[in-house]
Design a protein around this motif. Structure first.
Motif, PDB file in Angstrom:
ATOM      1  N   MET A 103       0.840  -1.210   0.000  1.00  0.00           N
ATOM      2  CA  MET A 103       0.000   0.000   0.000  1.00  0.00           C
ATOM      3  C   MET A 103       0.875   1.260   0.000  1.00  0.00           C
ATOM      4  N   THR A 104       1.902   1.232   0.848  1.00  0.00           N
ATOM      5  CA  THR A 104       2.795   2.385   0.960  1.00  0.00           C
ATOM      6  C   THR A 104       3.517   2.632  -0.359  1.00  0.00           C
ATOM      7  N   PHE A 105       3.978   1.547  -0.986  1.00  0.00           N
ATOM      8  CA  PHE A 105       4.673   1.680  -2.270  1.00  0.00           C
ATOM      9  C   PHE A 105       3.751   2.296  -3.328  1.00  0.00           C
ATOM     10  N   ILE A 106       2.492   1.864  -3.365  1.00  0.00           N
ATOM     11  CA  ILE A 106       1.532   2.393  -4.351  1.00  0.00           C
ATOM     12  C   ILE A 106       1.316   3.892  -4.139  1.00  0.00           C
ATOM     13  N   LEU A 107       1.173   4.288  -2.875  1.00  0.00           N
ATOM     14  CA  LEU A 107       0.929   5.710  -2.593  1.00  0.00           C
ATOM     15  C   LEU A 107       2.143   6.569  -2.959  1.00  0.00           C
ATOM     16  N   ILE A 108       3.346   6.074  -2.629  1.00  0.00           N
ATOM     17  CA  ILE A 108       4.562   6.823  -2.971  1.00  0.00           C
ATOM     18  C   ILE A 108       4.726   6.893  -4.488  1.00  0.00           C
ATOM     19  N   LEU A 109       4.371   5.798  -5.167  1.00  0.00           N
ATOM     20  CA  LEU A 109       4.461   5.797  -6.634  1.00  0.00           C
ATOM     21  C   LEU A 109       3.512   6.843  -7.231  1.00  0.00           C
ATOM     22  N   SER A 110       2.345   7.017  -6.611  1.00  0.00           N
ATOM     23  CA  SER A 110       1.400   8.028  -7.109  1.00  0.00           C
ATOM     24  C   SER A 110       1.966   9.437  -6.913  1.00  0.00           C
ATOM     25  N   SER A 111       2.837   9.589  -5.916  1.00  0.00           N
ATOM     26  CA  SER A 111       3.476  10.889  -5.715  1.00  0.00           C
ATOM     27  C   SER A 111       4.460  11.161  -6.851  1.00  0.00           C
ATOM     28  N   LEU A 134      -3.995  11.081 -14.592  1.00  0.00           N
ATOM     29  CA  LEU A 134      -4.830   9.884 -14.577  1.00  0.00           C
ATOM     30  C   LEU A 134      -4.163   8.775 -13.753  1.00  0.00           C
ATOM     31  N   TRP A 135      -2.861   8.588 -13.943  1.00  0.00           N
ATOM     32  CA  TRP A 135      -2.150   7.554 -13.181  1.00  0.00           C
ATOM     33  C   TRP A 135      -2.131   7.891 -11.689  1.00  0.00           C
ATOM     34  N   THR A 136      -2.041   9.172 -11.360  1.00  0.00           N
ATOM     35  CA  THR A 136      -2.087   9.580  -9.949  1.00  0.00           C
ATOM     36  C   THR A 136      -3.425   9.225  -9.334  1.00  0.00           C
ATOM     37  N   ILE A 137      -4.498   9.448 -10.068  1.00  0.00           N
ATOM     38  CA  ILE A 137      -5.843   9.090  -9.583  1.00  0.00           C
ATOM     39  C   ILE A 137      -5.956   7.583  -9.393  1.00  0.00           C
ATOM     40  N   VAL A 138      -5.441   6.829 -10.353  1.00  0.00           N
ATOM     41  CA  VAL A 138      -5.483   5.358 -10.241  1.00  0.00           C
ATOM     42  C   VAL A 138      -4.719   4.902  -8.995  1.00  0.00           C
ATOM     43  N   GLY A 139      -3.543   5.495  -8.770  1.00  0.00           N
ATOM     44  CA  GLY A 139      -2.744   5.130  -7.596  1.00  0.00           C
ATOM     45  C   GLY A 139      -3.473   5.445  -6.295  1.00  0.00           C
ATOM     46  N   GLY A 140      -4.081   6.619  -6.218  1.00  0.00           N
ATOM     47  CA  GLY A 140      -4.810   6.995  -5.009  1.00  0.00           C
ATOM     48  C   GLY A 140      -6.013   6.097  -4.764  1.00  0.00           C
ATOM     49  N   ALA A 141      -6.753   5.798  -5.831  1.00  0.00           N
ATOM     50  CA  ALA A 141      -7.933   4.935  -5.680  1.00  0.00           C
ATOM     51  C   ALA A 141      -7.526   3.521  -5.274  1.00  0.00           C
ATOM     52  N   THR A 142      -6.409   3.040  -5.822  1.00  0.00           N
ATOM     53  CA  THR A 142      -5.920   1.702  -5.454  1.00  0.00           C
ATOM     54  C   THR A 142      -5.530   1.657  -3.979  1.00  0.00           C
ATOM     55  N   GLU A 228      -0.090  22.180 -10.004  1.00  0.00           N
ATOM     56  CA  GLU A 228       0.978  22.338  -9.015  1.00  0.00           C
ATOM     57  C   GLU A 228       0.402  22.441  -7.601  1.00  0.00           C
ATOM     58  N   LYS A 229      -0.710  23.158  -7.448  1.00  0.00           N
ATOM     59  CA  LYS A 229      -1.324  23.315  -6.122  1.00  0.00           C
ATOM     60  C   LYS A 229      -1.824  21.979  -5.577  1.00  0.00           C
ATOM     61  N   VAL A 230      -2.547  21.224  -6.409  1.00  0.00           N
ATOM     62  CA  VAL A 230      -3.028  19.921  -5.919  1.00  0.00           C
ATOM     63  C   VAL A 230      -1.861  18.968  -5.728  1.00  0.00           C
ATOM     64  N   GLY A 231      -0.783  19.202  -6.473  1.00  0.00           N
ATOM     65  CA  GLY A 231       0.417  18.385  -6.274  1.00  0.00           C
ATOM     66  C   GLY A 231       0.990  18.584  -4.888  1.00  0.00           C
ATOM     67  N   LEU A 232       0.990  19.821  -4.400  1.00  0.00           N
ATOM     68  CA  LEU A 232       1.469  20.092  -3.034  1.00  0.00           C
ATOM     69  C   LEU A 232       0.652  19.305  -2.024  1.00  0.00           C
ATOM     70  N   TYR A 233      -0.664  19.315  -2.200  1.00  0.00           N
ATOM     71  CA  TYR A 233      -1.542  18.581  -1.275  1.00  0.00           C
ATOM     72  C   TYR A 233      -1.258  17.084  -1.333  1.00  0.00           C
ATOM     73  N   TRP A 234      -1.092  16.564  -2.540  1.00  0.00           N
ATOM     74  CA  TRP A 234      -0.899  15.126  -2.698  1.00  0.00           C
ATOM     75  C   TRP A 234       0.429  14.678  -2.079  1.00  0.00           C
ATOM     76  N   HIS A 235       1.483  15.480  -2.265  1.00  0.00           N
ATOM     77  CA  HIS A 235       2.781  15.128  -1.658  1.00  0.00           C
ATOM     78  C   HIS A 235       2.675  15.164  -0.135  1.00  0.00           C
ATOM     79  N   PHE A 236       1.903  16.099   0.380  1.00  0.00           N
ATOM     80  CA  PHE A 236       1.708  16.188   1.832  1.00  0.00           C
ATOM     81  C   PHE A 236       1.037  14.917   2.359  1.00  0.00           C
ATOM     82  N   VAL A 237      -0.007  14.485   1.651  1.00  0.00           N
ATOM     83  CA  VAL A 237      -0.723  13.271   2.060  1.00  0.00           C
ATOM     84  C   VAL A 237       0.222  12.070   2.065  1.00  0.00           C
ATOM     85  N   ASP A 238       1.067  11.979   1.052  1.00  0.00           N
ATOM     86  CA  ASP A 238       2.036  10.881   0.976  1.00  0.00           C
ATOM     87  C   ASP A 238       3.033  10.956   2.118  1.00  0.00           C
TER      88      ASP A 238
END
Length: 251
Positions: A103-111, A134-142, A228-238
């Protein structure tokens, strides 16, 4: 004869307004403010976990002989590898933390895919932004799907359960906990649930941004700053998940 007097233009600093401090837009600054405040929240939760964890006794026997506490008078904290050792389609096979690691690997890969989406946005490479978002969304949903399975396994517990004070207990909920102290289950549900809520919000926001990319909203604006803004949020979540993983599963 009239005279026109032209005044000197007053010097404007970053703090006078109408300027972008440190070359960051208003939207980016507000995102940073939100992330800093959210970091305080997660820090408080993890510190609470650490305090409660060390208020309870640890298991003192051999690792291979570990079993969940059978008496409420000796309710020691469980070894995480013995709690989170299941893997889908491998029923009964002892695989300590393998599924959580996946799970951790998938989330980091989405980052990583998010980084590529932001980089493509800086080059105004429209199609590449689409692909990596699209791949980021797939990673998060997975990741969310994996978390749902992990919750399900945690709630249902092992086949044998545990006999504690004459009562058979299977799995964990907000009233009883097969694995040990009740607070262990409460913290698991609250901390991983709170993080899961952030991931869910992130996936929904990413879908909205992806839709805007597809219909060409940012292409017409001439920049992809929203990515870029949503990217900041996504990296924070990771990043937060790395700390949750360390505290909850490794310590």
């Amino acid at each position: 004869m009239s005279t026109v007097t032209v005044g000197k233009k007053p010097k404007v600093t970053h703090w006078d307004g109408a300027a972008e401090p440190f070359k960051a837009s208003y939207g980016k600054l507000m995102m940073w403010w939100f992330l800093v405040s959210d970091a305080f929240t997660f820090s408080a939760l993890l510190i609470t976990y650490g305090i409660i964890r060390y208020m309870h006794p640890a298991y003192e026997g051999a690792y291979s002989a570990f079993e969940f506490a059978t008496s409420s008078q000796d309710l020691y904290w469980p070894i995480p590898e013995k709690v989170f050792n299941a893997f889908p389609f491998f029923h009964g096979v002892d695989m300590p933390l393998v599924f959580v690691g996946l799970m951790t690997f998938i989330l980091i890969l989405s980052s990583v895919t998010m980084v590529l989406a932001v980089e493509a946005g800086n080059r105004n490479a429209h199609k590449e932004v689409e692909k990596w978002m699209l791949w980021t969304i797939v990673g998060g949903a997975t990741f969310l799907g994996c978390q749902a399975w992990e919750w399900s396994h945690f709630i249902h517990g092992s086949d044998a359960g545990v006999m504690r004070d004459g009562i058979q207990i299977f799995g964990a909920n907000l009233l009883e906990n097969q694995y040990g102290p009740q607070l262990f289950a409460d913290l698991f549900f609250f901390i991983t649930g709170f993080h899961g809520l952030h991931v869910t919000s992130g996936v929904i926001i990413n879908i909205i941004i992806f839709y805007n990319v597809v219909v060409g909203t940012y292409k017409r604006r001439g920049h992809y700053e929203m990515v870029e803004k949503v990217g900041l949020y996504w990296h924070f979540v990771d990043l937060v998940w790395v700390f949750v993983f360390t505290f909850f599963y490794l310590v």
